[in-house]
Design an enzyme around this catalytic site. Structure first.
Site, PDB file in Angstrom:
ATOM      1  N   ASP A 113      -7.337   0.807   0.962  1.00 25.14           N
ATOM      2  CA  ASP A 113      -6.489   0.097  -0.045  1.00 25.14           C
ATOM      3  C   ASP A 113      -5.396   1.017  -0.130  1.00 25.14           C
ATOM      4  O   ASP A 113      -5.418   2.306  -0.107  1.00 25.14           O
ATOM      5  CB  ASP A 113      -7.255  -0.075  -1.088  1.00 25.14           C
ATOM      6  CG  ASP A 113      -8.379  -1.316  -1.113  1.00 25.14           C
ATOM      7  OD1 ASP A 113      -8.271  -1.758   0.196  1.00 25.14           O
ATOM      8  OD2 ASP A 113      -8.811  -1.713  -2.066  1.00 25.14           O
ATOM      9  N   ASP A 114      -4.342   0.445  -0.836  1.00 30.74           N
ATOM     10  CA  ASP A 114      -3.181   1.105  -1.647  1.00 30.74           C
ATOM     11  C   ASP A 114      -2.136   1.707  -0.751  1.00 30.74           C
ATOM     12  O   ASP A 114      -1.278   2.106  -1.492  1.00 30.74           O
ATOM     13  CB  ASP A 114      -4.023   2.312  -2.186  1.00 30.74           C
ATOM     14  CG  ASP A 114      -4.903   2.013  -3.608  1.00 30.74           C
ATOM     15  OD1 ASP A 114      -5.100   0.770  -3.588  1.00 30.74           O
ATOM     16  OD2 ASP A 114      -5.436   2.843  -4.272  1.00 30.74           O
TER      17      ASP A 114
ATOM     18  N   HIS B 210      -0.568  -3.101  -7.957  1.00 28.40           N
ATOM     19  CA  HIS B 210      -1.874  -2.501  -8.291  1.00 28.40           C
ATOM     20  C   HIS B 210      -2.047  -2.381  -9.778  1.00 28.40           C
ATOM     21  O   HIS B 210      -2.614  -1.357 -10.169  1.00 28.40           O
ATOM     22  CB  HIS B 210      -1.993  -1.175  -7.578  1.00 28.40           C
ATOM     23  CG  HIS B 210      -3.581  -0.838  -7.238  1.00 28.40           C
ATOM     24  ND1 HIS B 210      -4.266  -0.279  -8.222  1.00 28.40           N
ATOM     25  CD2 HIS B 210      -4.124  -0.736  -6.218  1.00 28.40           C
ATOM     26  CE1 HIS B 210      -5.389  -0.005  -7.875  1.00 28.40           C
ATOM     27  NE2 HIS B 210      -5.494  -0.258  -6.543  1.00 28.40           N
TER      28      HIS B 210
ATOM     29  N   HIS C 198      -9.414   4.658   0.581  1.00 20.97           N
ATOM     30  CA  HIS C 198      -8.032   4.551   0.454  1.00 20.97           C
ATOM     31  C   HIS C 198      -7.175   5.523   1.062  1.00 20.97           C
ATOM     32  O   HIS C 198      -7.308   6.934   0.953  1.00 20.97           O
ATOM     33  CB  HIS C 198      -8.009   5.023  -1.196  1.00 20.97           C
ATOM     34  CG  HIS C 198      -8.728   4.227  -2.148  1.00 20.97           C
ATOM     35  ND1 HIS C 198     -10.121   4.394  -2.259  1.00 20.97           N
ATOM     36  CD2 HIS C 198      -8.226   3.065  -2.691  1.00 20.97           C
ATOM     37  CE1 HIS C 198     -10.416   3.172  -3.237  1.00 20.97           C
ATOM     38  NE2 HIS C 198      -9.248   2.428  -3.773  1.00 20.97           N
TER      39      HIS C 198
ATOM     40  N   HIS D 195      -2.781  -6.201  -1.320  1.00 23.86           N
ATOM     41  CA  HIS D 195      -3.728  -5.516  -2.351  1.00 23.86           C
ATOM     42  C   HIS D 195      -2.808  -5.562  -3.767  1.00 23.86           C
ATOM     43  O   HIS D 195      -2.913  -4.818  -4.524  1.00 23.86           O
ATOM     44  CB  HIS D 195      -4.024  -4.252  -1.961  1.00 23.86           C
ATOM     45  CG  HIS D 195      -5.075  -3.459  -2.968  1.00 23.86           C
ATOM     46  ND1 HIS D 195      -6.307  -4.148  -3.170  1.00 23.86           N
ATOM     47  CD2 HIS D 195      -5.085  -2.263  -3.323  1.00 23.86           C
ATOM     48  CE1 HIS D 195      -7.009  -3.212  -4.050  1.00 23.86           C
ATOM     49  NE2 HIS D 195      -6.148  -2.153  -3.794  1.00 23.86           N
TER      50      HIS D 195
END
Length: 238
Positions: free
Chosen positions: A60-61, A115, A208, A111
């Site tokens: 993620d991210d 965020h 991540h 995502h």
């Protein structure tokens, strides 16, 4: 010239196959999911059809200029494929890096755009965030996004409904390694992974790629998977 190019391509393919021998983690199989409003990840939703000892690697991210290349190298070194859930604003800032992820054989979803804690947004703001992240994905890849992971795994009714209507798969998780704490080291992350694998036995792993300690630790984390006999399953979408 064309014949030479074909020969060189064939030789490159042979070298790649040779590099991905039994000493590497490798990718054991691929699951191709329909583009539909399904939801997976035992943390919140249905369980993927995985056998005991099978895991799906997800990040993620990103994309992160500082850390995603190191994550890609570690995956390439072990011939392992993953799915990257990218933040829309990061895609817009690093479109070539986002495309590199997919060029190297990985799959990509979104995502959110910022965020944020989307549950604190109005419904209109939530839908606008989804719209922006989908637009960033399409601008970078030329296709509609197939999958979405909620930031902080905080699902909201409005977005669940919108994603279902758009035939976008919701991807939750089965286990993670809590790799966002400031004191993380490679040894700590490896221990968390090992312990959580023992508890879950299989499933979707959350990591991540925007996190420096994770990028640094990934060669060790992949070796943990190999040493414990886990098989990597790659997710793709039709």
């Amino acid at each position: 010239m064309k014949v030479i190019a074909l020969i060189l391509a064939a030789l490159a393919g042979t070298a790649t196959a040779a590099d991905c021998g039994p000493d590497k983690l490798n990718t054991s199989r691929t699951i191709t999911l329909k583009r539909e409003g399904a939801a997976y990840g035992a943390n919140q939703n249905a369980v993927l059809p995985l056998a005991k000892g099978e895991v799906v690697l997800t990040f993620d991210d990103g994309p992160s200029f500082e850390n995603t290349p190191a994550v890609l190298k570690a995956l390439s070194d072990q011939c392992a494929k993953a799915t990257f859930f990218m933040v829309g604003q990061n895609i817009a800032q690093q479109p070539e890096l986002a495309r590199r992820v997919v060029r190297e054989g990985h799959s990509a979803g979104i995502h959110s755009d910022t965020h944020a804690h989307l549950a604190s947004f109005t419904v209109e703001q939530q839908l606008e965030d989804l719209k922006r992240s989908r637009a960033a994905y399409k601008a970078a890849f030329g296709v509609e996004t197939p999958a979405y992971r909620f930031p902080f795994l905080e699902e909201t009714p409005a977005l669940l409904d919108a994603l279902k209507q758009a035939n976008i798969t919701v991807a939750s998780i089965d286990l993670g390694i809590t790799d966002w704490l400031p004191d993380d080291t490679t040894a700590i992350l490896a221990q968390r992974l090992s312990e959580n694998l023992d508890k879950a036995g299989s499933g979707i792993i959350l990591m991540h790629d925007a996190n420096g300690p994770t990028a640094k630790a990934l060669p060790t984390l992949l070796q943990v998977l190999k040493d414990k006999g886990y098989k990597v399953v790659h997710l793709e979408w039709q």
